[in-house]
Design a protein around this motif. Structure first.
Motif, PDB file in Angstrom:
ATOM      1  N   UNK A 405      -4.132  16.591  -6.172  1.00  0.00           N
ATOM      2  CA  UNK A 405      -2.958  17.414  -6.455  1.00  0.00           C
ATOM      3  C   UNK A 405      -3.020  18.117  -7.803  1.00  0.00           C
ATOM      4  N   UNK A 406      -3.739  17.572  -8.771  1.00  0.00           N
ATOM      5  CA  UNK A 406      -3.745  18.139 -10.113  1.00  0.00           C
ATOM      6  C   UNK A 406      -4.978  18.993 -10.408  1.00  0.00           C
ATOM      7  N   UNK A 407      -5.803  19.256  -9.407  1.00  0.00           N
ATOM      8  CA  UNK A 407      -7.023  20.042  -9.620  1.00  0.00           C
ATOM      9  C   UNK A 407      -6.888  21.420  -8.998  1.00  0.00           C
ATOM     10  N   UNK A 408      -7.318  22.450  -9.738  1.00  0.00           N
ATOM     11  CA  UNK A 408      -7.361  23.794  -9.174  1.00  0.00           C
ATOM     12  C   UNK A 408      -8.749  24.091  -8.611  1.00  0.00           C
ATOM     13  N   UNK A 409      -8.931  25.300  -8.120  1.00  0.00           N
ATOM     14  CA  UNK A 409     -10.170  25.643  -7.409  1.00  0.00           C
ATOM     15  C   UNK A 409     -11.416  25.451  -8.267  1.00  0.00           C
ATOM     16  N   UNK A 410     -11.331  25.818  -9.535  1.00  0.00           N
ATOM     17  CA  UNK A 410     -12.500  25.736 -10.410  1.00  0.00           C
ATOM     18  C   UNK A 410     -12.700  24.356 -11.015  1.00  0.00           C
ATOM     19  N   UNK A 411     -11.730  23.482 -10.863  1.00  0.00           N
ATOM     20  CA  UNK A 411     -11.854  22.128 -11.406  1.00  0.00           C
ATOM     21  C   UNK A 411     -12.405  21.132 -10.400  1.00  0.00           C
ATOM     22  N   UNK A 412     -12.480  21.521  -9.138  1.00  0.00           N
ATOM     23  CA  UNK A 412     -12.850  20.563  -8.096  1.00  0.00           C
ATOM     24  C   UNK A 412     -14.250  19.992  -8.283  1.00  0.00           C
ATOM     25  N   UNK A 413     -15.132  20.702  -8.973  1.00  0.00           N
ATOM     26  CA  UNK A 413     -16.489  20.221  -9.155  1.00  0.00           C
ATOM     27  C   UNK A 413     -16.662  19.215 -10.264  1.00  0.00           C
ATOM     28  N   UNK A 414     -15.655  19.059 -11.142  1.00  0.00           N
ATOM     29  CA  UNK A 414     -15.819  18.129 -12.258  1.00  0.00           C
ATOM     30  C   UNK A 414     -14.595  17.263 -12.556  1.00  0.00           C
ATOM     31  N   UNK A 415     -13.463  17.564 -11.955  1.00  0.00           N
ATOM     32  CA  UNK A 415     -12.261  16.761 -12.154  1.00  0.00           C
ATOM     33  C   UNK A 415     -12.534  15.294 -11.813  1.00  0.00           C
ATOM     34  N   UNK A 416     -11.989  14.385 -12.646  1.00  0.00           N
ATOM     35  CA  UNK A 416     -12.282  12.968 -12.472  1.00  0.00           C
ATOM     36  C   UNK A 416     -11.840  12.406 -11.138  1.00  0.00           C
ATOM     37  N   UNK A 417     -10.635  12.779 -10.713  1.00  0.00           N
ATOM     38  CA  UNK A 417     -10.146  12.265  -9.436  1.00  0.00           C
ATOM     39  C   UNK A 417     -10.963  12.818  -8.274  1.00  0.00           C
ATOM     40  N   UNK A 418     -11.333  14.096  -8.367  1.00  0.00           N
ATOM     41  CA  UNK A 418     -12.159  14.692  -7.315  1.00  0.00           C
ATOM     42  C   UNK A 418     -13.523  14.014  -7.266  1.00  0.00           C
ATOM     43  N   UNK A 419     -14.086  13.755  -8.440  1.00  0.00           N
ATOM     44  CA  UNK A 419     -15.391  13.107  -8.513  1.00  0.00           C
ATOM     45  C   UNK A 419     -15.356  11.715  -7.896  1.00  0.00           C
ATOM     46  N   UNK A 420     -14.285  10.975  -8.201  1.00  0.00           N
ATOM     47  CA  UNK A 420     -14.178   9.630  -7.652  1.00  0.00           C
ATOM     48  C   UNK A 420     -14.061   9.659  -6.139  1.00  0.00           C
ATOM     49  N   UNK A 421     -13.320  10.645  -5.612  1.00  0.00           N
ATOM     50  CA  UNK A 421     -13.170  10.742  -4.163  1.00  0.00           C
ATOM     51  C   UNK A 421     -14.497  11.061  -3.494  1.00  0.00           C
ATOM     52  N   UNK A 422     -15.230  11.997  -4.076  1.00  0.00           N
ATOM     53  CA  UNK A 422     -16.524  12.366  -3.504  1.00  0.00           C
ATOM     54  C   UNK A 422     -17.490  11.191  -3.584  1.00  0.00           C
ATOM     55  N   UNK A 423     -17.449  10.457  -4.693  1.00  0.00           N
ATOM     56  CA  UNK A 423     -18.312   9.296  -4.843  1.00  0.00           C
ATOM     57  C   UNK A 423     -18.033   8.267  -3.754  1.00  0.00           C
ATOM     58  N   UNK A 424     -16.766   8.068  -3.460  1.00  0.00           N
ATOM     59  CA  UNK A 424     -16.413   7.130  -2.403  1.00  0.00           C
ATOM     60  C   UNK A 424     -16.917   7.570  -1.047  1.00  0.00           C
ATOM     61  N   UNK A 425     -16.870   8.856  -0.784  1.00  0.00           N
ATOM     62  CA  UNK A 425     -17.359   9.357   0.495  1.00  0.00           C
ATOM     63  C   UNK A 425     -18.866   9.272   0.617  1.00  0.00           C
ATOM     64  N   UNK A 426     -19.571   9.513  -0.484  1.00  0.00           N
ATOM     65  CA  UNK A 426     -21.035   9.492  -0.444  1.00  0.00           C
ATOM     66  C   UNK A 426     -21.593   8.083  -0.440  1.00  0.00           C
ATOM     67  N   UNK A 427     -20.800   7.135  -0.845  1.00  0.00           N
ATOM     68  CA  UNK A 427     -21.277   5.749  -0.945  1.00  0.00           C
ATOM     69  C   UNK A 427     -21.607   5.195   0.441  1.00  0.00           C
TER      70      UNK A 427
END
Length: 427
Positions: A405-427
């Protein structure tokens, strides 16, 4: 001429349609052998002195008949720049059959079994997207201040074997770029002796990654080789986008040179009045016009949302911008003409992502990209509607969807919450 075939039948919006993050371990699927380097690929150069923390960069040429020299903006705004210019042999406007393969530290020693390929978005490159979000200066990452490291370092530090692809044309044809995504996956498999790769596509990068696994290709192209385990899309226009046509007047000021615009992005208009001067710029058109076709990759992402969320009627010439015609200050063909000239949204939905490719969709919920008129008709990340980024039409196996909810289009590649979500999916 393209024939679509498928399985089953400032820093403005130019960054559009744009990265990703961490993992932990994975079981390698059985039944697929590792690949040899495809015979149609030629390694042209290797660079070991690379900025932004990368280990190496290789330039390859895909010799398949069908690749072509795409057109670039004649004023140079879409030219290769930075160290990428060196990697492309000093050629500012490279041939679209050439691409770069970046390798992160630990690409051949990381403990995780399944390697990761990162596919960047429009008007971007692997350095700014994945390794140094602040490379373009202030606001280039979607925030008032930008970090100097990104998803590449995060994943590499977690023991992942990380690669990224860099395209010759920053707004190029997604069908040709999809073929090169397949090339990159084959190269990674050959280097590491693995059967499959995980692919992360950010913004426009989702289009080429999804086109590859869906076998949406030109008539001369190769079909999907069955070598992708997971596909993760970040702010991808899975349902398409119509931002430039819905907010055309504000969007054009960042592009039209007579208005001071310099962004490498297409405009919904062919003609526009700036400071009392009515000028034509067919080279900035979404659809082929006046002998120019500079932005095919953007046209391929278009879909109409007017019946769902309406149009921004506060914009000058809003009706003729969206539906076509001569307005008070602008003239253009409208969004439907551009869609008819080659959008890929409907073909991708029809072709479908194979059930064997588990797909995850991530959306941003903050319409707060600094320096642009943000998408305000419905929940969005400033550019792409949440409803589009999370559109699962045609995806056979959805592994998960998430809204940051707190990330815009250009932040999705490095935002902490986005990173954690992607990490969980790739695990």
């Amino acid at each position: 001429m393209w024939r679509i075939s498928g399985r089953g039948g400032r820093r403005g919006v130019g960054w559009l349609l744009a990265g990703v993050l961490a993992l932990i371990g994975a079981v390698v699927p059985t039944g697929q052998a590792s690949a040899a380097v495809p015979a149609h690929l030629t390694l042209e150069a290797t660079y070991s002195s690379v900025a932004n923390g990368w280990d190496r960069v290789e330039r390859y040429l895909d010799t398949t008949t069908g690749f072509k020299q795409e057109q670039y903006p004649p004023d140079g705004r879409g030219n290769q720049d930075g160290q990428r210019l060196t990697f492309f042999g000093g050629v500012k406007q490279p041939y679209s059959g050439r691409f770069l393969l970046y390798s992160a530290p630990g690409w051949n020693t990381g403990a995780h079994q399944v390697p990761v390929l990162l596919v960047h978005g429009a008007n971007d490159n692997p350095d700014r997207a994945w390794a140094n979000p602040g490379e373009s200066g202030g606001y280039g990452c979607g925030s008032l201040s930008c970090p100097s490291t990104g998803l590449m370092q995060n994943l590499s530090g977690r023991g992942y074997r990380v690669f990224a692809i860099g395209f010759a044309h920053k707004q190029g044809d997604n069908l040709m770029q999809a073929q090169e995504v397949g090339d990159a996956v084959a190269l990674i498999r050959a280097k590491l002796g693995v059967p499959q790769v995980d692919v992360v596509g950010w913004s426009k990068g989702e289009m080429s990654a999804r086109s590859y696994v869906s076998s949406v290709k030109p008539s001369w192209g190769r079909p999907y080789a069955g070598d992708v385990r997971k596909l993760i899309t970040l702010g991808g226009p899975n349902g398409g986008y119509d931002y430039p046509f819905a907010h055309g007047w504000a969007h054009d000021f960042s592009i039209w040179p007579q208005c001071g615009g310099q962004v490498n992005a297409p405009a919904p208009h062919l003609r526009m009045t700036c400071y009392g001067t009515y000028t034509a710029h067919p080279e900035f058109s979404f659809a082929p016009s006046g002998g120019y076709d500079v932005y095919p990759g953007q046209r391929q992402m278009l879909a109409r949302w007017d019946s769902t969320f309406g149009i921004d009627q506060t914009q000058q010439d809003w009706y003729t911008t969206y539906y076509g015609g001569q307005g008070f200050y602008t003239e253009g063909g409208g969004i439907q003409a551009a869609i008819d000239a080659g959008s890929l949204i409907a073909p991708l939905h029809q072709a479908g992502v194979p059930a064997s490719v588990t797909t995850y969709l991530l959306a941003g919920g903050a319409p707060s990209v600094v320096g642009i008129f943000n998408e305000n008709r419905a929940p969005s990340d400033g550019v792409v509607f949440v409803a589009s980024a999370l559109d699962t039409t045609g995806i056979a196996t959805v592994g998960g969807t998430a809204l940051i909810t707190l990330a815009n289009h250009l932040q999705l590649g490095w935002d902490g919450a986005a990173s954690a979500q992607v990490a969980g999916w790739l695990n």
